[in-house]
Write an enzyme that holds these catalytic residues in place. Structure first.
Site, short mmCIF file in Angstrom:
data_model
loop_
_atom_site.label_atom_id
_atom_site.label_comp_id
_atom_site.label_asym_id
_atom_site.label_seq_id
_atom_site.Cartn_x
_atom_site.Cartn_y
_atom_site.Cartn_z
N SER A 1 24.16 -4.88 40.07
CA SER A 1 24.33 -3.65 39.30
C SER A 1 25.27 -3.78 38.10
O SER A 1 25.14 -3.03 37.15
CB SER A 1 24.84 -2.54 40.22
OG SER A 1 26.05 -2.93 40.85
N HIS B 1 18.70 -1.23 42.04
CA HIS B 1 18.32 -1.29 40.61
C HIS B 1 16.96 -1.94 40.39
O HIS B 1 16.39 -1.81 39.31
CB HIS B 1 19.40 -2.03 39.81
CG HIS B 1 20.67 -1.26 39.73
ND1 HIS B 1 20.88 -0.30 38.77
CD2 HIS B 1 21.76 -1.26 40.52
CE1 HIS B 1 22.08 0.24 38.97
NE2 HIS B 1 22.63 -0.32 40.02
N LYS C 1 17.97 6.15 41.04
CA LYS C 1 18.00 5.36 39.80
C LYS C 1 16.64 5.47 39.12
O LYS C 1 16.33 6.54 38.61
CB LYS C 1 18.47 3.95 40.13
CG LYS C 1 19.98 4.04 40.43
CD LYS C 1 20.63 2.88 41.07
CE LYS C 1 22.11 3.22 41.22
NZ LYS C 1 22.77 2.48 42.28
C1 LIG Z 1 23.97 2.73 43.05
C2 LIG Z 1 23.98 1.70 44.12
C3 LIG Z 1 24.14 2.06 45.46
C4 LIG Z 1 24.47 3.46 45.86
O1 LIG Z 1 23.38 4.28 45.78
P1 LIG Z 1 23.60 5.87 45.65
O2 LIG Z 1 22.30 6.44 46.01
O3 LIG Z 1 24.01 6.09 44.23
O4 LIG Z 1 24.69 6.20 46.62
C5 LIG Z 1 24.02 1.08 46.41
N1 LIG Z 1 23.80 -0.20 46.08
C6 LIG Z 1 23.68 -0.59 44.80
C7 LIG Z 1 23.42 -2.02 44.48
C8 LIG Z 1 23.77 0.35 43.78
O5 LIG Z 1 23.68 -0.03 42.51
#
Ligand SMILES: *Cc1c(COP(=O)(O)O)cnc(C)c1O
Length: 386
Positions: A175, A203, A234
């Site tokens: 990320s 992602h 996302k």
């Molecule tokens: C954003 C993210 C999360 C958390 O997800 P949310 O739904 O925003 O809580 C978990 N793992 C990774 C790699 C992320 O980028």
């Protein structure tokens, strides 16, 4: 006590504040009283504002309510959740899927359910904080291996007690760096050493692979990863997360994952929105094509200007700056030029690796990209970065 801690953060340029928006998420947002080019969101395919996604959320709210009422094991499982899980399982080509209220919750609930006392977790050093927290919540021993260093991982696997239960944990697409985990090699090591592999594809979902099914599809090894996690907040433009895998795994999670059991189900609207988003992702591959074309344009433009970019292969393109103060002042200069891309500092990234995290979406136009490049050139020159 906490006041002093806050002063320390400020002195080290690590203090954070919220930046208010005065519009929804899109390629351009209202910020600080004017339109600003947003190069920060993970809404890679522009689905958060897609009329069909919004309409699905509205209809689900009207039909099933604003809230789910309770945890699903308590008050029953609503149709939007059931439908989303069957669409997710088809999309991920797994037997089954289970949704969580967020990715954070999915990781902290699933990992401790999968492995406990006596076990060993081996996680990539740059794993997302929610994975790290999930590993810490487990009673298993927890070690990290150097980022994407399969040699290091192999030496840790070889050194462990024979037949010890082991879980390898990694992001699919990292990320804060925008690079990919070497999934084929990780999967091979997992098989060789009889370990399990848990991949968080927050992602990668909707972005990677010919059909947007994620990083495992990109590498052509979808059937080889027993524990696949992804998020709905996302590229899917909604909120929540999923674990996809065998029916037995999902049944086991329903019985043991504390962040599934002891929390109110996601609102029907976000489940319905995610279902609509998956359908659009499957139907409109051109969104992914636009995303990748924008990514190439911006990445090659920034590289040509002489910025120090991380070895990104994705729409996440971090510009490495180093110290936190310089990253902050560069972000401020960008904002003056009409571009918002956030400075990412410790503890999100390691010391001395502060960066500007640039992300692009399918909804940015050619003129947005050109405008961004001009802004980066000006801000980069006045910050002495290029
Ligand atoms: C954003 C993210 C999360 C958390 O997800 P949310 O739904 O925003 O809580 C978990 N793992 C990774 C790699 C992320 O980028």
């Amino acid at each position: 006590m906490f006041e002093k801690r806050l002063q320390e953060l400020t002195a080290r340029h690590l203090n954070r504040r919220l930046t208010p928006l005065h519009s929804g998420i899109g390629p351009v947002v209202e910020m600080a009283g004017r339109p600003t080019l947003l190069l920060a969101s993970n809404d890679y395919l522009g689905l958060a504002m897609h009329p069909e996604v919004i309409q699905s959320a509205v209809e689900a709210t009207q039909q099933f309510g604003a809230g789910a009422g309770a945890a699903r094991l308590v008050s029953g499982s609503l149709p939007p959740h059931q439908e989303l899980e069957s669409v997710l399982a088809q999309f991920k080509k797994t037997e089954s899927a289970l949704t969580f209220s967020s990715g954070y919750l999915a990781n902290i609930g699933t990992i401790p359910a999968l492995i406990g006392r006596g076990g060993l977790i081996l996680a990539d050093r740059l794993c997302h904080a929610s994975l790290i927290d999930g590993c810490r919540l487990s009673a298993a021993d927890f070690r990290v291996y150097r980022h994407n260093d399969t040699g290091h991982l192999q030496s840790l696997l070889a050194a462990r007690r024979e037949k010890r239960q082991t879980l390898i944990v990694t992001d699919g697409l990292f990320s804060m760096d925008g690079d990919l985990a070497p999934l084929p090699e990780l999967s091979r090591l997992a098989q060789e050493y009889e370990a399990d592999l848990y991949v968080d594809d927050a992602h990668g979902t909707g972005v990677m692979g010919p059909h947007g099914r994620g990083t495992a599809e990109h590498f052509g090894i979808e059937s080889q990863i027993p524990f696949q996690m992804g998020t709905l907040g996302k590229a899917l433009g909604s909120s929540g997360a999923y674990i996809a895998g065998s029916s037995t795994l999902i049944h086991y999670m329903i019985n043991t994952s504390r962040s599934f059991i002891f929390t109110t189900a996601p609102p029907p609207s976000s489940a319905a929105a995610a279902t609509a988003a998956i359908r659009i992702i499957q139907r409109e591959p051109e969104r992914r094509a636009r995303l990748w074309a924008n990514r190439e344009r911006l990445f090659s433009g920034l590289t040509r200007m002489g910025f120090n970019l991380s070895p990104s292969v994705s729409p996440i393109m971090p510009i490495l700056v180093g110290n936190a103060e310089l990253a902050l002042s560069f972000a401020e200069r960008l904002l003056i030029e009409g571009v918002y891309a956030p400075a990412i500092r410790p503890p999100t990234v390691q010391d001395a690796t502060s960066r500007i995290r640039v992300t692009v979406t399918s909804e940015h136009t050619l003129s947005h990209i050109n405008q961004a490049l001009t802004a980066f050139q000006r801000a980069g020159q006045s910050s002495g970065l290029i």
